[in-house]
Design a protein around this motif. Structure first.
Motif, PDB file in Angstrom:
ATOM      1  N   LEU A 200      86.939 -73.996  63.192  1.00 18.44           N
ATOM      2  CA  LEU A 200      86.597 -75.478  62.476  1.00 18.44           C
ATOM      3  C   LEU A 200      88.035 -74.996  61.205  1.00 18.44           C
ATOM      4  CD1 LEU A 200      82.896 -74.249  61.390  1.00 18.44           C
ATOM      5  CD2 LEU A 200      83.293 -76.271  63.210  1.00 18.44           C
ATOM      6  N   LEU A 201      87.988 -73.777  61.164  1.00 21.97           N
ATOM      7  CA  LEU A 201      89.692 -73.972  60.370  1.00 21.97           C
ATOM      8  C   LEU A 201      90.585 -74.241  61.078  1.00 21.97           C
ATOM      9  CD1 LEU A 201      88.691 -70.540  58.452  1.00 21.97           C
ATOM     10  CD2 LEU A 201      88.444 -72.726  57.145  1.00 21.97           C
ATOM     11  N   TRP A 202      91.105 -74.165  61.907  1.00 18.56           N
ATOM     12  CA  TRP A 202      91.715 -74.136  62.958  1.00 18.56           C
ATOM     13  C   TRP A 202      91.564 -75.692  62.612  1.00 18.56           C
ATOM     14  CZ3 TRP A 202      91.389 -76.905  68.254  1.00 18.56           C
ATOM     15  CH2 TRP A 202      92.725 -77.658  68.699  1.00 18.56           C
ATOM     16  N   ARG A 203      90.660 -76.866  63.725  1.00 21.84           N
ATOM     17  CA  ARG A 203      90.100 -78.023  63.668  1.00 21.84           C
ATOM     18  C   ARG A 203      90.808 -79.014  62.634  1.00 21.84           C
ATOM     19  NH1 ARG A 203      84.615 -80.005  65.620  1.00 21.84           N
ATOM     20  NH2 ARG A 203      84.307 -80.239  63.674  1.00 21.84           N
ATOM     21  N   VAL A 204      90.462 -78.348  61.459  1.00 21.21           N
ATOM     22  CA  VAL A 204      90.586 -79.243  59.644  1.00 21.21           C
ATOM     23  C   VAL A 204      92.516 -78.786  59.984  1.00 21.21           C
ATOM     24  CG1 VAL A 204      90.274 -79.368  57.416  1.00 21.21           C
ATOM     25  CG2 VAL A 204      88.371 -78.346  58.875  1.00 21.21           C
ATOM     26  N   HIS A 205      92.966 -77.843  59.371  1.00 24.77           N
ATOM     27  CA  HIS A 205      94.450 -77.503  59.359  1.00 24.77           C
ATOM     28  C   HIS A 205      95.056 -78.024  60.924  1.00 24.77           C
ATOM     29  CE1 HIS A 205      92.950 -75.798  55.437  1.00 24.77           C
ATOM     30  NE2 HIS A 205      92.354 -75.691  56.065  1.00 24.77           N
ATOM     31  N   SER A 206      94.569 -78.358  61.822  1.00 27.09           N
ATOM     32  CA  SER A 206      95.265 -78.696  63.306  1.00 27.09           C
ATOM     33  C   SER A 206      96.661 -79.129  63.135  1.00 27.09           C
ATOM     34  CB  SER A 206      94.354 -79.565  64.198  1.00 27.09           C
ATOM     35  OG  SER A 206      94.215 -80.789  63.726  1.00 27.09           O
ATOM     36  N   ALA A 207      97.191 -79.976  61.901  1.00 31.70           N
ATOM     37  CA  ALA A 207      98.147 -80.901  61.368  1.00 31.70           C
ATOM     38  C   ALA A 207      98.827 -80.830  60.703  1.00 31.70           C
ATOM     39  CB  ALA A 207      97.889 -81.749  60.977  1.00 31.70           C
ATOM     40  N   GLU A 212      95.645 -68.327  55.315  1.00 25.96           N
ATOM     41  CA  GLU A 212      94.986 -67.051  55.811  1.00 25.96           C
ATOM     42  C   GLU A 212      93.975 -66.735  55.760  1.00 25.96           C
ATOM     43  OE1 GLU A 212      95.964 -62.905  57.139  1.00 25.96           O
ATOM     44  OE2 GLU A 212      97.504 -64.581  56.964  1.00 25.96           O
ATOM     45  N   PRO A 213      93.186 -66.697  57.264  1.00 27.46           N
ATOM     46  CA  PRO A 213      91.579 -66.550  57.095  1.00 27.46           C
ATOM     47  C   PRO A 213      91.003 -65.340  56.299  1.00 27.46           C
ATOM     48  CG  PRO A 213      92.633 -65.283  59.300  1.00 27.46           C
ATOM     49  CD  PRO A 213      93.511 -66.477  57.954  1.00 27.46           C
ATOM     50  N   SER A 214      89.989 -65.847  55.756  1.00 24.78           N
ATOM     51  CA  SER A 214      89.107 -64.808  55.041  1.00 24.78           C
ATOM     52  C   SER A 214      87.088 -65.419  55.000  1.00 24.78           C
ATOM     53  CB  SER A 214      89.517 -65.184  53.010  1.00 24.78           C
ATOM     54  OG  SER A 214      88.861 -65.646  52.827  1.00 24.78           O
ATOM     55  N   PHE A 215      86.690 -64.253  54.388  1.00 24.86           N
ATOM     56  CA  PHE A 215      85.422 -64.746  54.464  1.00 24.86           C
ATOM     57  C   PHE A 215      85.064 -66.391  53.983  1.00 24.86           C
ATOM     58  CE2 PHE A 215      80.916 -63.899  54.207  1.00 24.86           C
ATOM     59  CZ  PHE A 215      80.659 -63.742  55.683  1.00 24.86           C
ATOM     60  N   ALA A 216      85.417 -65.893  52.682  1.00 28.14           N
ATOM     61  CA  ALA A 216      84.937 -67.568  51.470  1.00 28.14           C
ATOM     62  C   ALA A 216      85.786 -68.820  52.245  1.00 28.14           C
ATOM     63  CB  ALA A 216      86.007 -67.016  50.559  1.00 28.14           C
ATOM     64  N   LEU A 217      86.708 -68.288  52.967  1.00 27.48           N
ATOM     65  CA  LEU A 217      87.238 -69.586  53.855  1.00 27.48           C
ATOM     66  C   LEU A 217      85.907 -70.215  54.643  1.00 27.48           C
ATOM     67  CD1 LEU A 217      90.715 -69.974  53.983  1.00 27.48           C
ATOM     68  CD2 LEU A 217      89.112 -70.924  52.322  1.00 27.48           C
TER      69      LEU A 217
END
Length: 352
Positions: A200-207, A212-217
């Protein structure tokens, strides 16, 4: 005398029983069991003083063991951390019933109780079901298959996702599947959660560059799915434990009327339709069955294929029209109305 094969808490229990029943003996735990021997009064006094502290510790361990999983349940409630599961509705019902209170009659009270116990719920079944079609992943039917897809080349974030390292006691899970073993299922659920959150994070920031991934993110990416637990064959697709439920989007229930097929069973009806689509079948009357599915296309397909069928007539189920209870009630009301009308007409005095 030695009682062989008795160890651990069982040995301590035997010691307590023998000590209370036979004050003149001494029971000692050994590697091979419990050794029992007769001792004098002075020696008993000495042993009682020397073993007091150790006995107290064993009593605490015995009580802790007797409480079982309830200790872990209290730890979960006290921690107030996110509770993760896959298709976890039955788990929540079981936790409430066995470790909190009997299940309440009120559905809304049940929701409030669970939300108070576990303020943050994450059902990976609900998360994956919502995003699976968007990402064009193949159809899956269980948690192991979900994990395999996310761990395959179909997942665009396979090589950039979180690295999961097993503890030394759980290294067997890295090579071998142990479905329905509690620790293995917990590993699968946690892995799916992290991989889906990363996706999901990758899809949001694909552009642009992803942070840096964290549990909060991860929790932030999962926010639209928090406290929503998947339901199967229910009036609503999921329960929202932190607010009102979503409106029902289930396909309509179908009514199958069978003619010229005496003694037909639910299993025979199921087999009749299984090549076309999957239905839950429930008998309504002797020759009528309810067909339930979770796919609109299956309902449309059956209605189309069996239009004008000579022996299997399929129609939309209407409660007020097709329910045997409603039909019985209407018949009773009709009879009572008829009798009341006759009594009124026959009881009228004749005109002079």
């Amino acid at each position: 005398m030695t009682l062989p094969g008795i160890t651990g808490f069982q040995a301590f229990t035997v010691q307590l029983v023998l000590k209370q029943a036979l004050p003149g003996i001494q029971a000692v735990r050994t590697d091979h069991g419990v050794t029992v021997k007769k001792v004098g009064k002075q020696h008993r006094w000495y042993l009682a003083g020397a073993s007091c502290d150790g006995e107290g510790r064993w009593k605490e361990k015995l009580l802790l063991s007797a409480r079982g999983f309830s200790v872990f349940f209290q730890m979960l409630v006290k921690a107030q951390k996110p509770l993760v599961g896959h298709n976890m509705m039955m788990d929540l019902l079981h936790l409430h019933e066995k470790f909190f209170r009997p299940l309440p009659e009120s559905y809304h009270q049940f929701k409030r109780n669970i939300h108070r116990l576990f303020p943050v719920l994450i059902d990976t079944k609900n998360v994956t079901k919502d995003i699976w079609k968007e990402l064009n992943f193949p159809r899956v039917s269980n948690l192991s298959e979900v994990y395999e897809v996310l761990n395959s080349d179909l997942n665009p974030t396979k090589n950039s996702g979180p690295v999961i390292i097993h503890a030394s006691e759980c290294e067997k899970y890295a090579e071998t599947k142990y479905p329905h073993e509690a620790a293995y299922d917990a590993f699968l659920s946690g892995s799916v959660l992290l991989k889906v959150a990363h996706l999901l994070l990758w899809r949001v920031h694909s552009a642009g560059p992803a942070p840096e991934p964290s549990f909060a993110l991860c929790l932030e990416a999962l926010a639209p799915y928090l406290n929503q637990v998947n339901l199967i064959r229910a009036g609503v697709p999921k329960i929202n434990f932190s607010g009102p439920d979503y409106p029902s989007v289930r396909p309509p229930v179908l009514l199958l009327s069978v003619s010229r097929w005496p003694g037909v069973s639910e299993e025979q009806v199921y087999r009749e339709f299984q090549n076309l689509c999957k239905f839950d079948v429930r008998r309504l009357t002797r020759n009528q069955f309810l067909l339930l599915t979770n796919k609109f296309k299956d309902a449309r397909s059956v209605l189309k294929e069996h239009r004008g069928h000579p022996t299997l007539r399929v129609a939309l189920y209407r409660h007020w029209r097709h329910s045997p209870d409603v039909s019985c009630l209407l018949q009773v009301c009709g009879v009572m109305t008829t009798w009341a009308l006759l009594a009124f007409l026959l009881g009228r005095p004749s005109s002079p």
